[in-house]
Write a protein that holds these residues in place. Structure first.
Motif, PDB file in Angstrom:
ATOM      1  N   MET A 114       0.847  -1.203   0.000  1.00 59.23           N
ATOM      2  CA  MET A 114       0.000   0.000   0.000  1.00 59.23           C
ATOM      3  C   MET A 114       0.883   1.254   0.000  1.00 59.23           C
ATOM      4  N   CYS A 115       0.405   2.295  -0.639  1.00 61.71           N
ATOM      5  CA  CYS A 115       1.163   3.544  -0.739  1.00 61.71           C
ATOM      6  C   CYS A 115       1.439   4.110   0.656  1.00 61.71           C
ATOM      7  N   CYS A 144      -6.127   6.693  -5.761  1.00 55.56           N
ATOM      8  CA  CYS A 144      -5.692   5.331  -6.113  1.00 55.56           C
ATOM      9  C   CYS A 144      -6.347   4.312  -5.193  1.00 55.56           C
ATOM     10  N   ASP A 145      -6.023   3.059  -5.451  1.00 57.01           N
ATOM     11  CA  ASP A 145      -6.591   1.974  -4.668  1.00 57.01           C
ATOM     12  C   ASP A 145      -6.112   2.013  -3.212  1.00 57.01           C
ATOM     13  N   SER A 146      -4.909   2.536  -2.978  1.00 55.48           N
ATOM     14  CA  SER A 146      -4.424   2.633  -1.590  1.00 55.48           C
ATOM     15  C   SER A 146      -5.293   3.611  -0.804  1.00 55.48           C
ATOM     16  N   ARG A 148      -8.218   4.208  -1.387  1.00 55.72           N
ATOM     17  CA  ARG A 148      -9.531   3.575  -1.242  1.00 55.72           C
ATOM     18  C   ARG A 148      -9.540   2.502  -0.145  1.00 55.72           C
ATOM     19  N   ILE A 149      -8.352   2.102   0.330  1.00 54.65           N
ATOM     20  CA  ILE A 149      -8.305   1.301   1.562  1.00 54.65           C
ATOM     21  C   ILE A 149      -8.418   2.257   2.743  1.00 54.65           C
TER      22      ILE A 149
ATOM     23  N   MET B  96      -7.328  -0.231 -10.372  1.00 56.69           N
ATOM     24  CA  MET B  96      -6.469   0.505 -11.307  1.00 56.69           C
ATOM     25  C   MET B  96      -5.703  -0.414 -12.261  1.00 56.69           C
ATOM     26  N   ARG B 292     -14.145  -2.584  -4.089  1.00 55.29           N
ATOM     27  CA  ARG B 292     -13.669  -1.477  -4.924  1.00 55.29           C
ATOM     28  C   ARG B 292     -14.390  -0.174  -4.591  1.00 55.29           C
ATOM     29  N   LEU B 294     -16.314   2.658  -2.176  1.00 58.88           N
ATOM     30  CA  LEU B 294     -15.962   3.186  -0.860  1.00 58.88           C
ATOM     31  C   LEU B 294     -17.099   3.093   0.145  1.00 58.88           C
ATOM     32  N   ARG B 297     -18.269  -1.298   2.224  1.00 61.34           N
ATOM     33  CA  ARG B 297     -17.499  -2.192   3.104  1.00 61.34           C
ATOM     34  C   ARG B 297     -18.346  -2.822   4.221  1.00 61.34           C
ATOM     35  N   GLU B 325      -4.465  -3.822  -3.830  1.00 56.79           N
ATOM     36  CA  GLU B 325      -4.885  -2.954  -2.724  1.00 56.79           C
ATOM     37  C   GLU B 325      -6.393  -3.025  -2.518  1.00 56.79           C
ATOM     38  N   CYS B 326      -7.078  -3.357  -3.613  1.00 58.13           N
ATOM     39  CA  CYS B 326      -8.530  -3.402  -3.562  1.00 58.13           C
ATOM     40  C   CYS B 326      -8.999  -4.280  -2.400  1.00 58.13           C
ATOM     41  N   GLY B 329      -7.318  -4.159   2.704  1.00 55.19           N
ATOM     42  CA  GLY B 329      -7.479  -3.703   4.083  1.00 55.19           C
ATOM     43  C   GLY B 329      -8.741  -4.153   4.775  1.00 55.19           C
ATOM     44  N   GLU B 330      -9.298  -5.271   4.395  1.00 56.02           N
ATOM     45  CA  GLU B 330     -10.605  -5.656   4.959  1.00 56.02           C
ATOM     46  C   GLU B 330     -10.520  -6.266   6.347  1.00 56.02           C
TER      47      GLU B 330
END
Lengths: 439, 373
Positions: A114-115, A144-146, A148-149, B96, B292, B294, B297, B325-326, B329-330
């Motif tokens: 992750m970024c 970016c996807d990071s 979005r985490i 992405m 994906r 926001l 979740r 990354e999608c 972080g779950e």
């Protein structure tokens, strides 16, 4: 091996805002005591940015944290203090212990890939060490996807009112209209948050802030023009200041900072002097991806040892929007949308790769670049995945071979200064054929 | 009717060849936010791209770098090496990486003088009236373009016919998953994934026929004893072998939350006759296929927890593709939610290539042993 400076007691909770403000103040006091009035503006702006956030409550203002491109001028028009969370990682990138503390915290729950921009701010939130209470969180679905985490997690951690802007994939008229519709919906959100009305007086305040913002972007354009001249009188490391324009444009402090920079640059140019460390300017470098906040000194070193000045970087490059017809809200919303999609990291790196090529064209032709470095932040995987298209394009169109270097723009532990210097030095000497003044 | 094709995990391309030989177009797509119904309505074969059994993606790595996700890289490899022979590619910005598959394939194929139809649609990452409206407009543009490609205009009537067909497919997949709720299911997780993956390689008529044949024969299959009932969640997983490694250690995967599993199908589309394309837009944006978006979740986590109960799941395996990354972080919120219902979570990292099967086997065995006590 040198022991990193200890910036805090790791066994105790950290108040990130206080720590940062104290550090900035120390720099300020040091420069004051050394009698450096001509460059005090470089730290004045940092004091403003951090102390405005720290003192928001004391000044009776609500603090609105934000991530990604959001209409900051509207937040200011509602008398709130906007707090751009990306300024946390970019500010602490040079502090290995603090940066590492937050990144490590995030990596307990999220992937190391992750970024680090997101890891650092999320880590600070996970540890509960912002040191301030946030009244609202406004963010976008980019870059970016990071992000979005991080953003949905922070929404839940902050537990405050949140608003999300969904940024369109394409930056075209349809996309602007889509974003404008969301800006319209953002206004009642701010009304509810603050208890203030979006009435004629509030709109007038917004107009005034936007006029001030126009001044900043006009100055930024002039600074860009100054960097286009040969030799470039502004040092590469000063490009980091471009990053803070988007969140603070609309304040007199931002305008003053840019005006001082321009005044200094023009004065140096008139006197035939330079603010860079180049013995003589031999090369004009473009860092085509992110700024290397974790080691901005590398740009000083390139100037000193190779006469290679970083004239532009892919993050700091900005085509700001100058707002016109300010009393036409429908028109202004479209311009706000356009400006949101033109902010750093959004303009070239979101959407199709062709957007990045457009930024490349503007940087490489206008700034007369002759050394190309893909200073590739490892967390920015989607730009890495466009890398060959972009660097092939640069080779074909401008005849410049690009050096790829993997770095972490935020986490200084990723690559040592010596290793980075070795990689860049080898390229400069063997591919570019540069003389090393430091040998 | 034989259903053997449901268990053929390699990408044969036979159905695609036959389809194209009849003078019709076949287009690839990568992510679940590209509605197949629009393709069928234009009489175009949609081929969801996967990279099953790709063992070397080095050509694609030169374009996408080693910092990209190996699943995406491997799909680009299959496009580059001719595993996929298609008339083009349609993509949404699911995450992405698929976007970059499209950019690179567009660049590479153009340079090679191939005249392919390549088009990207935007898929919003939050769901409300504004975003559904934008997505619908994106789908309308796609429908118009596909109509031009095939020469058959996409009409509401054609969309309704297509929806009826995909809904039939969804109902059959739901039946398949119902079988997996049994105390002793007759389908393994690896078989289940093979069946859902087969949709990528067959025309919808072939697929429906094969599914019907399989379901009719399912009662003759031997019930499976297992030490632990598992669910697998996480990044795009297109290789049943991965699940077989886990099941060889005594676990049985009875449920999943993956975009190549049940999530690729989901519930039926409810059609509003006055706004057929709008119904599709609303359905695809509300359907949760991965994290994906926001704003999905908590709902995603609830779905997983609810499915654990419905399928009698004892443990969840959360597989994360490196650089994905999608799905990154779950665990922070999901793990406590699962703990609340007494279901432990095992997190594993993987790559598209089956490089760490040994390590997976050891970790799976330990997890199953823990659950079996």
């Amino acid at each position: 091996m040198a022991t990193p400076t200890q910036n805090f007691d790791p066994t105790q909770p950290v108040n990130m805002i206080d720590l940062t403000c104290n550090q900035v103040d120390s720099i300020y006091q040091h420069m004051l005591s050394k009698g450096m009035p001509e460059v005090m503006w470089t730290v004045d702006i940092q004091k403003f940015v951090w102390e405005e956030v720290r003192d928001a409550k004391k000044n009776g203002k609500k603090l609105v944290a934000f991530g990604g491109p959001v209409p900051v001028t509207i937040i200011r028009a509602f008398d709130c203090v906007p707090f751009f969370l990306d300024t946390i990682p970019t500010r602490i990138a040079s502090m290995e212990d603090l940066c590492g503390r937050y990144i490590d915290e995030t990596e307990k729950y999220a992937p190391t890939s992750m970024c680090a921009i997101d890891k650092a701010q999320l880590g600070c939130a996970l540890k509960g060490e912002f040191g301030i209470d946030i009244d609202a969180f406004v963010h976008a679905t980019v870059p970016c996807d990071s992000a979005r985490i991080a953003y949905p997690m922070m929404e839940r951690l902050f537990g405050c009112p949140c608003f999300t802007f969904d940024c369109p994939f394409r930056h075209d008229a349809k996309g602007y209209a889509y974003l404008a519709e969301q800006i319209e919906a953002f206004v009642p959100f701010m009304e509810e948050l603050t208890g203030l009305k979006w009435d004629a007086a509030r709109y007038q305040k917004f107009v005034e802030i936007t006029e001030e913002s126009n001044k900043s972007y006009d100055l930024l354009t002039q600074l860009g023009d100054l960097r286009k001249k040969t030799p470039c009188v502004l040092p590469g490391r000063m490009l980091v200041l471009n990053e803070i324009v988007a969140p603070i444009a609309g304040t007199p402090e931002c305008t003053a900072m840019l005006a001082s920079q321009l005044e200094m640059g023009n004065m140096l140019a008139d006197m035939g002097m330079t603010g860079t460390r180049c013995p003589e300017e031999r090369y004009r470098v473009c860092l085509m991806q992110n700024m290397l906040w974790s080691n901005t000194g590398i740009m000083d070193w390139m100037e000193k040892c190779y006469g290679a000045v970083t004239v532009m970087d892919g993050f700091g490059y900005q085509d700001g929007v100058i707002f016109d017809d300010l009393n036409n809200w429908e028109h202004v919303k479209m311009q706000l949308a356009e400006s949101m999609l033109l902010t750093p990291m959004i303009h070239g790196a979101t959407g199709p790769t062709e957007y990045w090529l457009k930024v490349i064209d503007k940087m490489y032709s206008d700034y007369k670049v002759n050394v190309s470095i893909f200073m590739g932040h490892v967390g920015c995987k989607h730009t890495w995945a466009s890398g060959k298209i972009v660097t092939d394009y640069i080779q074909e169109k401008y005849g410049i071979p690009t050096l790829y270097v993997d770095v972490d723009a935020i986490d200084p532990r990723y690559k040592s200064n010596d290793e980075l210097r070795a990689q860049i030095g080898e390229y400069m000497e063997s591919v570019v054929g540069a003389e090393n003044f430091c040998k | 009717m034989s259903y053997e094709k449901l268990f053929e995990t390699n990408i044969s391309g036979e159905s695609v060849k036959a389809w194209r030989a009849s003078g019709k177009k076949a287009l690839g797509y990568v992510c679940c936010h590209v509605p197949e119904e629009i393709f069928y309505a234009a009489d175009i074969l949609p081929v969801r791209l996967r990279a099953t059994n790709c063992v070397d993606s080095s050509d694609a790595e030169a374009w996408m770098s080693s910092f990209s996700c190996s699943y995406a890289r491997s799909i680009l490899q299959y496009l580059m090496n001719g595993t996929y022979e298609l008339d083009g590619l349609v993509q949404s910005d699911g995450c992405m990486m698929p976007t970059r598959i499209l950019d690179n394939w567009n660049h590479i194929s153009s340079k090679a003088g191939k005249n392919l139809f390549i088009y990207q649609i935007g898929a919003p990452r939050i769901t409300n009236d504004t975003t559904v409206g934008y997505y619908k407009a994106e789908l309308q543009t796609l429908a118009d373009k596909l109509g031009e490609v095939s020469g058959k205009k996409v009409t509401d009537e054609a969309l309704k016919v297509a929806i009826a067909k995909t809904n039939e497919m969804r109902a059959l997949i739901a039946e398949l998953y119902e079988l997996r709720k049994a105390e002793k299911p007759v389908v393994t997780g690896a078989e289940g994934l093979s069946i859902t993956l087969a949709e990528c390689d067959l025309t919808i008529d072939e697929y429906i026929a094969a599914l019907k044949a399989f379901l009719a024969d399912a009662k003759n299959r031997k019930p499976i004893e297992a030490r632990a009932r598992l669910m697998v969640i996480g990044s795009a997983l297109d290789n049943p072998e991965y699940l077989k490694v886990i099941e060889d250690k005594g676990g049985l995967i009875v449920a999943d939350n993956m975009c190549f599993g049940y999530k690729a199908f989901g519930e039926k589309i409810v059609v509003d006759d006055k706004d057929v394309l709008g119904s599709i837009a609303k359905y695809y944006l509300n359907r949760i296929t991965c994290p994906r978006s926001l704003d999905n979740r908590p709902a995603l986590h609830k779905e997983i927890a609810d499915d654990c109960k419905a399928y009698g799941v004892q443990g969840v395996i959360y597989e994360k593709m490196q650089n994905c990354e999608c799905w990154g972080g779950e665990a922070f919120y999901l793990e406590p939610a699962l703990k609340e219902i007494g279901v432990p979570l095992l997190q594993v990292e993987r790559e598209e290539q089956m490089a760490n099967a040994g390590q997976l086997a050891i970790r799976a065995e330990a997890f199953i042993e823990m659950l079996d006590k």
